[in-house]
Design an enzyme around this catalytic site. Structure first.
Site, PDB file in Angstrom:
ATOM      1  N   SER A  32      -6.618  15.415  -2.678  1.00  0.00           N
ATOM      2  CA  SER A  32      -6.994  14.002  -2.642  1.00  0.00           C
ATOM      3  C   SER A  32      -8.140  13.545  -2.234  1.00  0.00           C
ATOM      4  O   SER A  32      -9.336  14.326  -2.366  1.00  0.00           O
ATOM      5  CB  SER A  32      -5.842  13.252  -2.187  1.00  0.00           C
ATOM      6  OG  SER A  32      -5.719  11.894  -2.568  1.00  0.00           O
ATOM      7  N   ASP A  65      -1.895  12.219 -12.822  1.00  0.00           N
ATOM      8  CA  ASP A  65      -2.045  11.809 -11.562  1.00  0.00           C
ATOM      9  C   ASP A  65      -2.344  10.391 -11.558  1.00  0.00           C
ATOM     10  O   ASP A  65      -3.229   9.948 -12.083  1.00  0.00           O
ATOM     11  CB  ASP A  65      -3.150  12.632 -11.033  1.00  0.00           C
ATOM     12  CG  ASP A  65      -3.382  12.713  -9.380  1.00  0.00           C
ATOM     13  OD1 ASP A  65      -3.312  11.467  -8.827  1.00  0.00           O
ATOM     14  OD2 ASP A  65      -3.507  13.646  -8.780  1.00  0.00           O
ATOM     15  N   HIS A  84       0.878  13.036  -7.745  1.00  0.00           N
ATOM     16  CA  HIS A  84      -0.259  13.224  -7.103  1.00  0.00           C
ATOM     17  C   HIS A  84      -0.603  14.677  -6.609  1.00  0.00           C
ATOM     18  O   HIS A  84       0.247  15.210  -6.189  1.00  0.00           O
ATOM     19  CB  HIS A  84      -0.400  12.268  -6.166  1.00  0.00           C
ATOM     20  CG  HIS A  84      -1.560  12.173  -5.470  1.00  0.00           C
ATOM     21  ND1 HIS A  84      -2.651  11.966  -6.126  1.00  0.00           N
ATOM     22  CD2 HIS A  84      -2.160  11.993  -4.105  1.00  0.00           C
ATOM     23  CE1 HIS A  84      -3.931  11.974  -5.406  1.00  0.00           C
ATOM     24  NE2 HIS A  84      -3.257  11.827  -4.036  1.00  0.00           N
TER      25      HIS A  84
END
Length: 515
Positions: free
Chosen positions: A233, A451, A481
């Site tokens: 991320s 995502d 995610h």
């Protein structure tokens, strides 16, 4: 990366782990490692003093972790000293809290650093809970993570109290009147002033660039000639910035759930509106609903809650912003979709308890009313990174486009562009980060087509920005995610082969849903 939708890959359980690490000071201890003489931190940067590059880490057993028995057997904690101001490496220092578990096998490669996103996620808290996911990597790597500067045990920031945080949940995040607009921006100003007062001199030294430089010092002190890294991320942006600053030190880097490095603050929010709407459409289809009709139903529910917040079993009211947060949180993982169905059904019946519980999980609020500090750290870090400061007038012009992108997520993320860094006391550093890394070793960049928080398109852009023969893209046709550890044998085996054997896949490799 906004007030409501952060780039954090850590699950609720991992984020709330109490790793109980007490960092050792520089000085003797079990497993001390030492690097060589001082060297430049990057081309054109000042050489670091030997007191920093040759410091010893006083590794001590952590008091408690999630996956070791007896508690603390496998995990060690220490403190790394880094310059407060990287332009003055001979000046004052701050301490960064580190955690590690040493490689279990005999054919050790080195250290593998992990950043779990946010920005603001604690690596000290998250690493033990993630260790089972990367158990194969643990055979040949020391698993290492840390609390970046401004996070957790590393000079963690606090800009407002728990009471003030709860009060802010009543502020209308999609203001409909001039009075509500003023209240929204006044809350943003209050937060900024709280940061200026509570964070002090550190406020200007918690950027992604600062943390990337910390990572290279960490590499040296850990005794590694190259940096091996797993960024998830926001950790992908951090990894890209590191590769740009230190291309010659890049070892095996994995970037999973990739932040688009070509997007500015406003474009990031547009990307997230698209990503979360895409995830919501997939969720609605999985429950047999028409995505367009289902989206409109949820948008109508949020409008009703805006006008009349729902009662909950706790006595607290479910406001519109809390309802929105409760909808966002389950979209991070496909196995959380059933909880979203139940919460929406309950809310339609007039009870906001389940959506409130989901929102509290996202906000790291416990039963006694204490909040985690991830969101505060995130805002401090990202407002030092982001140069863009949209005005109220500029934001209002953009709102129709946000609404077209997503009737559910667009209004919140559009307004967030105006409020996120409003009245911030420190100027931002760049519109978009520089991640080009000519001459670096191949970097594995993973995109997940479903995502929500870091939409798939960002992976290709990151690979392109890293440069030809550097960025290598791997696609997973999945949901949630991130990709590694989310159920794809194809993704897992590709990443493991790259990290353990140095096998670089063909750029553009695709892993299907059932692989």
């Amino acid at each position: 990366m906004g007030r409501f939708v952060r780039w954090a890959a850590v699950t609720a359980a991992a984020a709330l782990l109490a790793a109980g690490c007490s960092g050792g000071s520089s000085g003797g201890g079990e497993g001390d490692e030492r690097s060589g003489s001082a060297r430049p931190t990057a081309t054109g940067a000042k050489a670091l003093p030997d007191a920093l590059t040759s410091q010893k880490l006083g590794w001590e057993r952590c008091e408690a972790t999630a996956d070791s028995s007896p508690p603390g057997r496998d995990w060690q904690c220490a403190t790394l000293r880094v310059p407060l101001d990287w332009s003055k490496p001979d000046g004052g220092t701050i301490g960064l809290a580190l955690i590690r578990s040493k490689a279990r096998g005999g054919d050790r490669i080195g250290s593998l650093l992990f950043n779990f996103g946010g920005p603001g996620a604690s690596g000290v808290a998250g690493m033990p809970g993630y260790a089972a996911t990367v158990s194969l990597l643990r055979e040949r790597y020391d698993l290492v993570s840390w609390d970046p500067r401004g996070v957790g045990a590393s000079e963690g920031v606090r800009c407002r109290s728990d009471k003030e945080t709860q009060a802010a949940e009543a502020v209308d995040a999609t203001p409909d009147t001039p009075a509500e607009e003023r209240a929204y921006l006044r809350d943003a100003t209050d937060f900024a002033q709280g940061c200026e007062k509570g964070v002090g001199r550190l406020l200007a030294h918690v950027s992604t660039t600062d943390t990337a430089r910390d990572m290279d010092l960490m590499r040296q002190v850990l005794g590694d000639t190259a940096l091996h890294y797993f960024g998830i991320s926001y950790g992908t942006q951090l990894g890209g910035v590191y590769a740009h600053l230190f291309p010659e030190n890049v070892g095996r880097l994995v970037l999973d759930a990739v932040v688009d490095p070509t997007a500015d603050l406003v474009d990031h929010r547009k990307n997230q509106a698209r990503g979360f709407q895409r995830a919501l459409d997939n969720y609605l289809e999985s429950t047999g609903q028409d995505p367009e009709k289902g989206t409109r139903k949820i948008a109508d529910l949020l409008e009703r809650i805006d006008a009349d917040p729902l009662d909950t079993y706790s006595g607290r009211k479910l406001t519109q912003v809390l309802a929105f947060t409760g909808i966002v949180w389950p979209l991070y993982r496909q196995d959380s979709w059933p909880s979203l169905t139940s919460a929406l059904d309950t809310a339609e019946q007039g009870d906001g308890s389940e959506l409130l519980a989901l929102a509290d999980g996202y906000n790291e609020r416990d039963g006694s009313g204490r909040y985690g500090l991830l969101t505060q750290s995130q805002r401090v870090i990202s407002c030092l990174d982001d140069k863009q400061r949209p005005t109220l007038a500029e934001t209002k012009k953009l709102l129709p486009e946000f609404e077209r992108i997503s009737p559910v997520f667009g209004p919140f993320l559009g307004w967030d562009a105006a409020g996120w860094c409003h009245d911030w006391p420190v100027p931002g550093q760049y519109a978009t980060p520089e991640v080009s890394a000519p001459g670096a070793a191949p970097v594995l960049v993973i995109g997940n087509t479903g995502d929500p928080a870091t939409p798939y398109e960002g992976a290709r852009r990151m690979a392109d920005e890293l440069g030809k023969a550097v960025g290598v893209e791997l696609t997973w046709k999945g949901e949630g995610h991130g990709a590694y550890g989310n159920g794809s044998d194809c993704v897992n085996s590709t990443v493991n082969a790259y990290l353990l054997e140095g096998t670089v896949p063909k750029d553009g490799k695709v892993c299907g849903r059932r692989q």
